[in-house]
Motif scaffolding. Structure first.
Motif, short mmCIF file in Angstrom:
data_model
loop_
_atom_site.label_atom_id
_atom_site.label_comp_id
_atom_site.label_asym_id
_atom_site.label_seq_id
_atom_site.Cartn_x
_atom_site.Cartn_y
_atom_site.Cartn_z
N GLY A 124 -32.28 -28.77 -18.14
CA GLY A 124 -31.94 -29.78 -16.61
C GLY A 124 -33.55 -28.76 -15.47
N GLU A 125 -32.75 -28.67 -14.42
CA GLU A 125 -33.92 -28.45 -13.12
C GLU A 125 -33.45 -26.83 -13.16
OE1 GLU A 125 -35.56 -29.43 -8.66
OE2 GLU A 125 -33.84 -30.71 -9.92
N VAL A 126 -34.67 -25.79 -12.59
CA VAL A 126 -34.44 -24.84 -12.55
C VAL A 126 -33.91 -24.64 -10.83
CG1 VAL A 126 -34.81 -22.63 -12.13
CG2 VAL A 126 -35.83 -23.44 -14.25
N ASN A 127 -32.99 -24.01 -10.89
CA ASN A 127 -32.67 -23.54 -8.82
C ASN A 127 -32.96 -23.14 -8.13
OD1 ASN A 127 -30.28 -25.16 -9.58
ND2 ASN A 127 -28.81 -23.38 -10.14
N ARG A 128 -33.84 -22.93 -7.19
CA ARG A 128 -34.92 -21.87 -6.89
C ARG A 128 -34.60 -21.39 -4.96
NH1 ARG A 128 -41.50 -23.99 -4.92
NH2 ARG A 128 -41.70 -22.37 -4.28
N GLN A 129 -34.76 -21.51 -4.95
CA GLN A 129 -34.08 -20.20 -3.12
C GLN A 129 -35.55 -19.92 -3.15
OE1 GLN A 129 -31.54 -16.91 -4.00
NE2 GLN A 129 -29.84 -17.97 -5.13
N VAL A 130 -35.29 -20.19 -1.50
CA VAL A 130 -36.35 -20.02 -0.38
C VAL A 130 -36.98 -18.16 0.13
CG1 VAL A 130 -37.59 -20.11 1.96
CG2 VAL A 130 -36.08 -22.23 0.62
N ALA A 131 -37.98 -17.56 -0.49
CA ALA A 131 -37.61 -16.54 -0.15
C ALA A 131 -38.13 -16.63 1.31
CB ALA A 131 -38.90 -15.81 -1.05
N ALA A 132 -38.10 -15.60 1.80
CA ALA A 132 -38.17 -14.67 3.42
C ALA A 132 -40.09 -14.67 3.50
CB ALA A 132 -37.35 -13.68 4.15
N ASP A 133 -39.98 -15.22 4.41
CA ASP A 133 -41.63 -14.46 4.72
C ASP A 133 -42.19 -12.75 5.28
OD1 ASP A 133 -42.50 -17.49 4.60
OD2 ASP A 133 -42.09 -17.35 6.86
N GLU A 134 -41.25 -12.45 5.66
CA GLU A 134 -40.87 -11.08 5.72
C GLU A 134 -41.48 -10.18 4.03
OE1 GLU A 134 -38.93 -13.19 7.57
OE2 GLU A 134 -39.25 -12.78 9.66
#
Length: 209
Positions: A124-134
């Motif tokens: 299925g689709e791989v879960n992606r997590q948003v990375a902090a800019d810092e």
């Protein structure tokens, strides 16, 4: 028993202990942590064999280009006449950078979903997590510093850079880390200095950044 048999036993025992501890953590942790441990373990094994394979290749290339030296502690003996290839840190540095760049993807994707994507017949689709800019700034600043120092080491082997220059260049290499750092810049002074009238906390401020 070989010359390094005792050291090999210690290393094997340490690796076995680390493997047992990692398995226990993986079993008792969430799927994301256990998946990350599995990927890190596989990447570590790959980096070991990749480094072991690259060192002879780079050693042969550098020696052919005249980048070699002699062991001055064995001067006058047969071993002292043997050519020792230089710039072998390129193999370790290259593999390290590749691993760091690939492991950076673990911050974006759910490791358990990443493993399931390649192991399932119908992924299925791989879960992606948003990375902090810092976090990205700190991580990439560290990579920039490592690349700078890796280049400096190779350039020193080729150009024989004077010590007065080699003392200055690491300060420039550390600038990306210092600029990207967003934490506190105050330090706690030792008690003897505080008894001399100095404050308990000293803010470095502009002296650090």
């Amino acid at each position: 028993m070989g010359r390094y048999s005792g050291l090999q036993l210690v290393v094997c025992a340490w690796l076995f202990g680390c493997a047992v501890a990692s398995i226990q953590v993986a079993v008792n942790s969430s799927s994301r942590i256990s998946g990350s441990l599995i990927i890190c373990a596989c990447m570590s094994l790959w980096s070991f064999y990749a480094t072991k394979s690259l060192i002879p290749v780079i050693a042969k290339s550098t020696e052919a280009k005249g980048l070699f030296g002699y062991d001055i502690n064995k001067k006058g003996t047969e071993a002292g006449e043997k050519k020792i290839p230089e710039s072998l840190g390129l193999a370790v540095g290259l593999v390290f950078l590749v691993c760091m760049i690939l492991l950076q993807q673990l911050h974006y994707y759910d490791a358990s979903g990443f493993l399931a994507y390649f192991t399932n017949v119908t992924p299925g689709e791989v879960n992606r997590q948003v990375a902090a800019d810092e976090w990205l700034v700190d991580y990439n600043a560290a990579l920039a510093t490592i690349c700078f120092m890796l280049f400096l080491g190779f350039a020193d082997d080729v150009l024989d850079i004077p010590w007065r220059v080699k003392l200055l260049l690491p300060l420039l290499a550390s600038l990306p880390l210092m600029i990207a750092y967003s934490g506190g810049t105050s330090i706690v002074l030792p008690k003897p200095l505080r008894e001399m009238g100095l404050p308990e906390f000293l803010e470095l401020g502009i002296l650090y950044k």
